[in-house]
Write a protein that holds these residues in place. Structure first.
Motif, PDB file in Angstrom:
ATOM      1  N   HIS A 146     -12.475   1.437   7.900  1.00  7.80           N
ATOM      2  CA  HIS A 146     -12.509   1.725   6.464  1.00  7.80           C
ATOM      3  C   HIS A 146     -12.901   0.468   5.686  1.00  7.80           C
ATOM      4  CE1 HIS A 146     -11.294   2.951   2.433  1.00  7.80           C
ATOM      5  NE2 HIS A 146     -10.531   1.863   2.391  1.00  7.80           N
ATOM      6  N   VAL A 178      -3.499  -4.707   5.895  1.00  5.67           N
ATOM      7  CA  VAL A 178      -3.371  -3.262   6.143  1.00  5.67           C
ATOM      8  C   VAL A 178      -3.501  -3.001   7.652  1.00  5.67           C
ATOM      9  CG1 VAL A 178      -4.221  -0.956   5.505  1.00  5.67           C
ATOM     10  CG2 VAL A 178      -4.549  -2.857   3.918  1.00  5.67           C
ATOM     11  N   GLY A 200      -1.097   3.967  -3.834  1.00  4.24           N
ATOM     12  CA  GLY A 200      -1.980   5.107  -3.545  1.00  4.24           C
ATOM     13  C   GLY A 200      -1.610   6.295  -4.417  1.00  4.24           C
ATOM     14  N   GLY A 239       0.778  -1.243   0.000  1.00  2.00           N
ATOM     15  CA  GLY A 239       0.000   0.000   0.000  1.00  2.00           C
ATOM     16  C   GLY A 239       0.802   1.281   0.000  1.00  2.00           C
ATOM     17  N   GLN A 245      -7.081   0.856  10.013  1.00  2.00           N
ATOM     18  CA  GLN A 245      -8.009   1.021   8.892  1.00  2.00           C
ATOM     19  C   GLN A 245      -9.152   0.004   8.938  1.00  2.00           C
ATOM     20  OE1 GLN A 245      -6.503   1.908   5.002  1.00  2.00           O
ATOM     21  NE2 GLN A 245      -4.618   2.806   5.784  1.00  2.00           N
ATOM     22  N   TYR A 289      -6.811  -8.246   2.556  1.00  2.00           N
ATOM     23  CA  TYR A 289      -6.247  -6.909   2.657  1.00  2.00           C
ATOM     24  C   TYR A 289      -5.359  -6.866   3.881  1.00  2.00           C
ATOM     25  CZ  TYR A 289      -9.980  -5.436  -0.571  1.00  2.00           C
ATOM     26  OH  TYR A 289     -10.821  -5.293  -1.646  1.00  2.00           O
TER      27      TYR A 289
HETATM   28  N1  ARG Z   1      -2.279   3.551   0.480  1.00  2.00           N
HETATM   29  C1  ARG Z   1      -2.951   3.206   1.688  1.00  2.00           C
HETATM   30  C2  ARG Z   1      -2.304   3.906   2.880  1.00  2.00           C
HETATM   31  O1  ARG Z   1      -1.193   4.337   2.795  1.00  2.00           O
HETATM   32  C3  ARG Z   1      -2.968   1.733   1.939  1.00  2.00           C
HETATM   33  C4  ARG Z   1      -3.675   0.915   0.897  1.00  2.00           C
HETATM   34  C5  ARG Z   1      -4.245  -0.331   1.442  1.00  2.00           C
HETATM   35  N2  ARG Z   1      -5.041  -1.084   0.498  1.00  2.00           N
HETATM   36  C6  ARG Z   1      -6.246  -0.755   0.123  1.00  2.00           C
HETATM   37  N3  ARG Z   1      -6.854  -1.518  -0.767  1.00  2.00           N
HETATM   38  N4  ARG Z   1      -6.872   0.286   0.593  1.00  2.00           N
HETATM   39  O2  ARG Z   1      -2.920   4.006   3.925  1.00  2.00           O
END
Ligand code: ARG
Length: 592
Positions: free
Chosen positions: A361, A354, A161, A122, A358, A352
């Motif tokens: 989310h 993460v 992102g 991510g 989150q 996912y």
């Molecule tokens: N770019 C995001 C961040 O820095 C994480 C992405 C995680 N994956 C997703 N499908 N949202 O927080």
């Protein structure tokens, strides 16, 4: 090919059934007292309750049934009715030979392979990676490897992102700083065509982005006018105004090059480098469809999907699909990505990986996806993790208080690894390139093992001194053990000593084989719980069992049949250890 725990479990279950007790109570586990037994079954206690009998009586009846099973060298009843089982040496030796001959080293695989996407890493364009991304990368990579090894078809996707508000901030900041670029971008936007000469964009480097972004982010927080401009630019980018788009492409390219380098240094490779922007074309039709399905609600100029459900303990906010300015949000691209992945791969499961922060989310996005019929319940799973903290108990920062850049972290760990190697007198008389390669492997092992040895939900404290030590439960310790076996095997080969059938006589040999046999259990646990720490634990146990075996059982000086047996045991241990470490994303040097 079945591990001993399962083989014995079946025997004990059959015995339970034969005396009229529920068979599933016969389940066996590794013994709590390895000095007394190899496995135990505690089921007599529960069975006694169900049948209204004395537990020791039940245990005795089960033991009677098992008596005479040639695989068992001892059956004993202990305490209130525990059944202790000791495996016959010959059965252990058979299993050891089976594992030694098996390309999968005793590991089973899934009955029905699934198509799985692991969304991990991510990273974001421009925003520096922080420790959350580090953990996502380490854990996600391991889960990807583990799932693939178990037989699933797996795609790892970076989910870059690259489509949010931070892009608008950054485009604005670069235009402010570099007049030539501003002119180019303005021209492009005004004329509606990509600028003919893009060469001025080549001047934009990653360090510019690193420099501009934090300032722009801070200004955006304090200054509403600045923020509104960034939002407008974001909108412009999302509607593909040619000037913005050209500049954005440059940002994306320079960031990706650097990220790939950092990930590569960590032994992390994505199959897909898709980003939020890759689903841009799906967003308008998706919004129209969501609208047609009656899922979109107007909310002060924005368009949202409400996701509250009966039984919720607290109220989850809605999914923001279109902001009041008309732009797509983080959750919007996530929802569209679900559609994109379906078209491209039709996954049974998307994991996912993460940061736990989150969790809401993803709960919101998943609910919206289920409501829209884009996915079925259970197909989307967020596996969260805790943070890597500093000694202050807060997410790790640099000494200056900034976010730690991945590249700096890698460099810092490497230099510590060099120091450690030199201290230990390792890597002497080595070409500089090989020494560097080894230091890199030690660094990766240190970081990854420190992370993966904890259950992912737990937070841990970053302690480079401890992580890089060659002693204790660390990655470098495991590498050192593996390298020691390699050099032993090289010495044996140089002497012309071959490997042969495994025979078992010493307690340390028994322990080692029992540990080798436990590999499949560890894998199954890691797979089912999506928790690589079970594998980390296995790697550690295996090297400990090997250490004891190495100390207690002479190898090169033993008589030929024993020597060749022990060499096979050593080689099998090494292969299983290397495989386990590989599933954690850790690779072992040839020597150190
Ligand atoms: N770019 C995001 C961040 O820095 C994480 C992405 C995680 N994956 C997703 N499908 N949202 O927080």
């Amino acid at each position: 090919m079945t591990d001993l725990k399962r083989v014995l479990g079946e025997a004990v279950e059959t015995a339970f059934a034969a005396i009229g007790a529920p068979p599933e109570l016969g389940r066996v586990t590794p013994s709590d007292r390895p000095d007394l037994a190899d496995f135990q079954s505690n089921g007599a206690l529960a069975a006694a309750k169900r049948l209204g009998k004395n537990p020791r009586e039940i245990a005795a009846a089960v033991a009677d049934r098992l008596a005479g099973d040639p695989r068992l060298a001892g059956i004993e009843i202990a305490g209130p009715g525990f059944i202790n089982l000791k495996i016959a040496d010959a059965t252990l030796a058979d299993r050891a030979n089976e594992i030694a001959a098996d390309l999968r080293l005793g590991a089973g695989s899934v009955a029905v392979p699934r198509r799985v996407i692991v969304d991990y890493g991510g990273p974001n364009v421009a925003k520096p990676m922080h420790v959350g991304h580090l953990r996502a990368s380490i854990i996600g990579e391991s889960i990807k490897r583990l799932y693939r090894f178990r037989g699933d078809e797996v795609i790892g996707d970076a989910h870059f992102g690259d489509w949010g508000y931070q892009m608008g901030l950054l485009i604005g900041a670069v235009m402010d700083e570099v007049p030539a670029i501003r002119a180019l971008v303005d021209d492009g936007n005004a004329s509606g065509a990509a600028p003919a000469d893009l060469s001025p964009l080549d001047a934009v480097t990653l360090s510019d982005l690193d420099r501009f972004y934090p300032e722009a982010a801070a200004t955006g927080k304090a200054d509403t006018e600045y923020r509104d401009r960034a939002r407008k630019i974001t909108m412009g980018l999302q509607s593909k105004q040619p000037g913005y788009y050209a500049l954005w492409e440059r940002f994306r390219a320079v960031t990706q090059v650097a990220l790939e380098r950092d990930f590569h240094a960590l032994g992390i490779d994505f199959d897909w480098w898709k980003g939020e922007s890759d689903v841009e074309h799906l967003i308008a039709p998706m919004v129209a469809e969501l609208d047609a399905k009656g899922l979109l609600v107007d909310d002060q100029g924005a368009r949202i999907i409400r996701v509250v459900q009966q039984g919720d303990k607290r109220e989850l906010p809605p999914l923001l699909v279109v902001s009041s300015e008309g732009s797509a949000m983080y959750g919007t691209t996530d929802l569209a990505t679900i559609l994109d992945r379906q078209q491209a791969f039709d996954p049974h499961l998307v994991i996912y990986c993460v940061d736990q922060r989150q969790a809401d989310h993803f709960e919101i996005v998943f609910r919206a996806a289920y409501q829209a019929g884009y996915s079925q319940d259970g197909q989307l799973e967020h596996i969260g993790f805790g943070t890597m903290n500093g000694t202050d108990g807060k997410p790790f920062k640099t000494r200056e208080g900034g976010v730690l850049k991945l590249n700096d972290l890698i460099e810092m760990t490497r230099s510590k690894a060099r120091e450690r190697l030199t201290e230990a007198g390792l890597g002497e008389n080595m070409a500089p390139a090989e020494f560097e390669d080894i230091a890199g492997k030690v660094a990766v092992a240190a970081l990854k093992f420190a992370d993966l040895q904890n259950f992912r939900g737990t937070s841990y404290v970053f302690d480079l001194d401890r992580f890089t030590s060659f002693e204790g439960k660390t990655g470098p310790y495991l590498l050192y053990q593996a390298v020691r076996v390699k050099s032993l095997l090289r010495r044996a080969a140089a002497e012309g000593f071959g490997q042969g059938v495994i025979i078992i006589s010493e307690p340390a040999e028994r322990d080692l084989v029992l540990t080798l046999d436990a590999f499949d259990s560890a894998l199954t646990e890691a797979y089912d719980k999506k928790a690589p720490h079970a594998l980390a634990e296995h790697a550690y146990r295996l090297s400990q069992a090997f250490s004891k075996f190495y100390a207690a059982c002479p190898m090169l000086s033993a008589e030929p049949a024993i020597r060749s047996s022990r060499l096979t045991l050593a080689a099998t241990t090494l292969s299983q250890l290397e495989l386990t470490l590989d599933l954690l994303g850790i690779s072992v040097p040839e020597r150190m």
